[in-house]
Scaffold this motif. Sequence first.
Motif, short mmCIF file in Angstrom:
data_model
loop_
_atom_site.label_atom_id
_atom_site.label_comp_id
_atom_site.label_asym_id
_atom_site.label_seq_id
_atom_site.Cartn_x
_atom_site.Cartn_y
_atom_site.Cartn_z
N ARG A 598 1.44 0.23 7.99
CA ARG A 598 0.03 0.65 8.00
C ARG A 598 -0.08 1.99 8.71
NH1 ARG A 598 -4.23 -2.84 11.41
NH2 ARG A 598 -3.41 -1.50 13.08
N SER A 599 -0.95 2.87 8.15
CA SER A 599 -1.25 4.15 8.82
C SER A 599 -2.71 4.50 8.57
CB SER A 599 -0.36 5.27 8.28
OG SER A 599 -0.78 5.67 6.99
N THR A 600 -3.20 5.48 9.32
CA THR A 600 -4.56 5.99 9.12
C THR A 600 -4.58 7.42 8.63
OG1 THR A 600 -4.65 6.66 11.44
CG2 THR A 600 -5.54 4.48 10.89
N ASN A 601 -3.40 7.95 8.26
CA ASN A 601 -3.35 9.35 7.80
C ASN A 601 -2.68 9.49 6.44
OD1 ASN A 601 -0.70 8.81 8.40
ND2 ASN A 601 -0.52 10.36 10.03
N GLY A 602 -2.49 8.42 5.71
CA GLY A 602 -1.91 8.48 4.38
C GLY A 602 -0.40 8.47 4.35
N THR A 628 -4.03 3.01 5.11
CA THR A 628 -3.10 3.06 3.99
C THR A 628 -1.97 2.08 4.26
OG1 THR A 628 -3.59 5.37 3.48
CG2 THR A 628 -1.49 4.50 2.68
N TYR A 629 -1.73 1.16 3.31
CA TYR A 629 -0.73 0.12 3.47
C TYR A 629 0.43 0.36 2.50
CZ TYR A 629 -4.31 -2.51 6.03
OH TYR A 629 -5.26 -2.91 6.93
N ALA A 630 1.62 -0.10 2.88
CA ALA A 630 2.78 -0.12 2.01
C ALA A 630 3.66 -1.29 2.44
CB ALA A 630 3.55 1.19 2.07
N ILE A 631 4.53 -1.73 1.54
CA ILE A 631 5.38 -2.90 1.78
C ILE A 631 6.84 -2.51 1.52
CG2 ILE A 631 5.81 -5.31 1.19
CD1 ILE A 631 2.99 -4.80 2.24
N LYS A 632 7.75 -3.02 2.34
CA LYS A 632 9.18 -2.93 2.08
C LYS A 632 9.77 -4.35 2.12
CE LYS A 632 10.29 1.71 3.81
NZ LYS A 632 11.16 2.49 4.76
N GLY A 638 19.90 -6.98 6.27
CA GLY A 638 19.06 -6.00 6.92
C GLY A 638 18.76 -4.78 6.07
N ASN A 639 19.18 -4.80 4.80
CA ASN A 639 18.85 -3.70 3.91
C ASN A 639 17.36 -3.75 3.57
OD1 ASN A 639 21.63 -2.82 3.54
ND2 ASN A 639 21.89 -4.70 2.33
N THR A 640 16.70 -2.61 3.62
CA THR A 640 15.29 -2.53 3.26
C THR A 640 15.15 -1.80 1.94
OG1 THR A 640 14.98 -0.49 4.52
CG2 THR A 640 14.48 -2.56 5.64
N SER A 641 14.17 -2.22 1.17
CA SER A 641 13.90 -1.58 -0.12
C SER A 641 13.21 -0.24 0.11
CB SER A 641 13.00 -2.48 -0.96
OG SER A 641 11.68 -2.50 -0.41
N TRP A 642 13.09 0.54 -0.98
CA TRP A 642 12.17 1.66 -0.94
C TRP A 642 10.77 1.08 -0.82
CZ3 TRP A 642 15.17 5.45 0.02
CH2 TRP A 642 16.39 5.62 -0.64
N ARG A 643 9.85 1.86 -0.33
CA ARG A 643 8.51 1.35 -0.12
C ARG A 643 7.82 1.07 -1.45
NH1 ARG A 643 4.64 4.75 -1.65
NH2 ARG A 643 4.80 7.00 -1.37
N SER A 644 6.85 0.19 -1.41
CA SER A 644 6.00 -0.09 -2.57
C SER A 644 5.07 1.08 -2.82
CB SER A 644 5.18 -1.34 -2.30
OG SER A 644 4.21 -1.05 -1.28
N ASN A 645 4.22 0.95 -3.84
CA ASN A 645 3.09 1.87 -3.95
C ASN A 645 2.21 1.74 -2.72
OD1 ASN A 645 2.43 -0.83 -5.22
ND2 ASN A 645 0.37 0.06 -5.10
N GLN A 646 1.45 2.76 -2.41
CA GLN A 646 0.53 2.71 -1.28
C GLN A 646 -0.86 2.28 -1.76
OE1 GLN A 646 1.37 6.80 0.16
NE2 GLN A 646 1.89 5.84 2.10
N SER A 647 -1.56 1.56 -0.92
CA SER A 647 -2.93 1.12 -1.22
C SER A 647 -3.81 1.50 -0.04
CB SER A 647 -2.98 -0.39 -1.47
OG SER A 647 -4.31 -0.80 -1.78
N THR A 648 -4.89 2.24 -0.33
CA THR A 648 -5.78 2.73 0.72
C THR A 648 -7.14 2.06 0.60
OG1 THR A 648 -4.66 4.87 0.77
CG2 THR A 648 -6.88 4.79 1.70
N ILE A 649 -7.69 1.63 1.75
CA ILE A 649 -8.97 0.92 1.74
C ILE A 649 -9.68 1.20 3.05
CG2 ILE A 649 -8.01 -1.20 2.72
CD1 ILE A 649 -9.92 -2.77 0.88
N THR A 650 -11.01 1.27 3.00
CA THR A 650 -11.83 1.42 4.20
C THR A 650 -12.38 0.06 4.60
OG1 THR A 650 -12.44 3.67 3.61
CG2 THR A 650 -13.84 2.55 5.21
#
Length: 748
Positions: A598-602, A628-632, A638-650
């Motif tokens: 999660r972030s507040t700056n995109g 702005t949220y994203a999922i891995k 312990g391998n992590t995927s590339w991030r998902s698409n981002q979803s932004t909501i107020t």
Amino acid sequence: MNASRPFAQPIRRSSGRFTASLAAPLLALTLLTSLMVGAIAAPAGAELSDGSEPVGGVAGIMPSQSNNFGSPVWALETIGNTMYVGGKFTSLTSGPGGQSTQQAALAAMDSRNGQWISSFQPDVRGGSVFAIAASPDGSRLFIGGDFTSVEGAADTAGLAAVDPITGDLDPTWRAGLERPWTTDNPVARAIDIQNGWVYVGGTFTHVRSGSSYQQHLRVARVALATGAPDATFDPVISGGGVWDIDPSPDGSRLYVAGFFTSVNSDTTNGDRFAAVQTGNGDLVGGLAPFEPNLEQTGRQYAVVATDSKVFVAGEEHLLQVLDANTLTREQVYYTGTNPDSGAWALSGGGDFQVLELVGDRVYAGCHCWSQHLNPSTGAELFPTVAPNPGVWTPVRGLLTYDANTGAHLADVTFDMSGASGPWAISEAADECLWVGGQMTRSAGNWLGNLARFCDEANATDVERPSTPKGLADDGSTPSSIEISWQASTDNVGVTGYEVHRSTNGLLGPVIATTTDTNFADTTATAGTTYTYAIKAVDAAGNTSWRSNYVSIEAGVTIDTERPSAPRGLSSSLGAGSVDLTWLASTDDVGVTGYEIYRSTNGSLGSVIATTTNTTYSDTSAAAGTTYTYAIKAVDAAGNTSWRSNQSTITNNAGADTQRPSTPTGLTASVSGDDVTFSWNASTDDVGVTSYQVVEIVNGSVAGIATTSNGTTVVLDDVADGTSRYAVRALDAAGNASWRSNTVTVAIG
């Protein structure tokens, strides 16, 4: 002429586009991130120098169907740090008496230093390039002109799409122009892109795309994805040709300028300039844009539309500003000689030839080298004897107007000289203004028909990006080594990273460039130990100091395969939470969980939680804050995927938090592999804005199958098997209803 979107000439809205840092090699890698720079660039300031920066040029004139105009350059378009140049030129030149390279009609150059990019080698045959437009994602470069083909391929006369990196023909896109009733070549003079359509204007009668062959007289639109012509949009333009087009900002109209005499048989509202509806090509009536006593006013070469104004410019030295709503004339400007000198007013002026919208300014090019008149209100516009009341100011080929008011900005001046003057304008990523046409001098210095005007206060960026940190081994397999690092920062902006590699523990040569903060080296030889380091690069070509070193032996057979990236991430407002859903990832060993970012700056942000589910409710989201949220996905190693698409909501807590009512009566009918869903409408205290058809797995929402604004939707090409679906309603605040009843669908 030329046009593009966001990206365009001569009606053009210039854009920052995306930022490539290492000329042609890095341009392909910087394409995605640099598109995020934005749509309309900030307006170039009054600080633009009136003299051109050093830049290469073009020379020679090939035969074409516009031989009465001697301009070698007709089109400019920007993608990242590359400026594309189209026209009638036959060669490239580095300066007066400098090296000359044979390359005709279309070329590319580094917009930061004016140097030609030799790796861009298009094969345009039999004519010139008059229009260039970049696709919105920068993956294609559309070109128009009077050429007979590109690479000799069928259905590429007058209009084609090429690769912006190499110049090779795009084999998946076809929309060739034809003119079967004459021996003359078909001509495309203007291209513009809006809402999934490529609009084209010129002198042609038919468009051919594969098996589709349709008649379109002088203007048409074709599909952005394939080039297939649209039969529903078919205005009939007669008595000449189209020189420029521009859709209105809201997409409801297409403005057309040229030297035609009628549109849809209407000579009153369709003479030299017209507005047609984009829905069906019908003419918008009520126009009277030209002075009735000016019989010499012929071709209108350029048109550009803003939110409030429409600028129309052309022959007899005339530029007119119309109200965008009523299309009534509000202002008229022209170039000439101040009649106080005893000369006839129009004798020392020149026609307007190109318009370019950059931020809140409209730049206008003309072969005008004397005076510009802003007439007084109510004054006779074209006196033949008496002086015209108004303000006369010097002009040297390029003028500037306020895009919102139409006012002439007399304090923004440029110094050029030449014959026919500017025919193309584009703003580069560094906000320098490029001008192409037939110009020979600027501020006493040589011009090779190209000029570049920059902000002197910000002409040179010499600050290095910060050093990349945290370079680490992300795993090795028999086929690749994967590394990652932390992002760098820069005073202007980081545009990419150089990946250095050696086998001696020292800083090695660059083996690749990327805009990501990770890299997979698929050229590593098993059993060899490699040392890697990273350098960041900015738009001016400044490189950072190197990162830390990391040494890795290739071919270690441990589990280093990433899970697949989660797909279909969506967010909605719940009762006191932000609710997330996504589709499950897969892995060669097994997915063990998901990281919630999660972030507040995109940006990607930081991990706020982990879960083994494909849903998550964020109860810590602050009211009134945009997240702005994203999922891995994570596997057991312990391998992590590339991030998902981002979803932004107020998180509009305290505002509208009421869910819509639950949809009822969901039904599904199957036809082949298509499924039609229908349901009863929901209600909401504010208003339902859309519906989501969701897939149900183990009693929970597993992902969004499709979205609809109505209560019926068709899901195409559903895979064989049995699935369960439900529907839920959304309101404008993002509140989601409880899901409806479920239906089971069996395919195959």
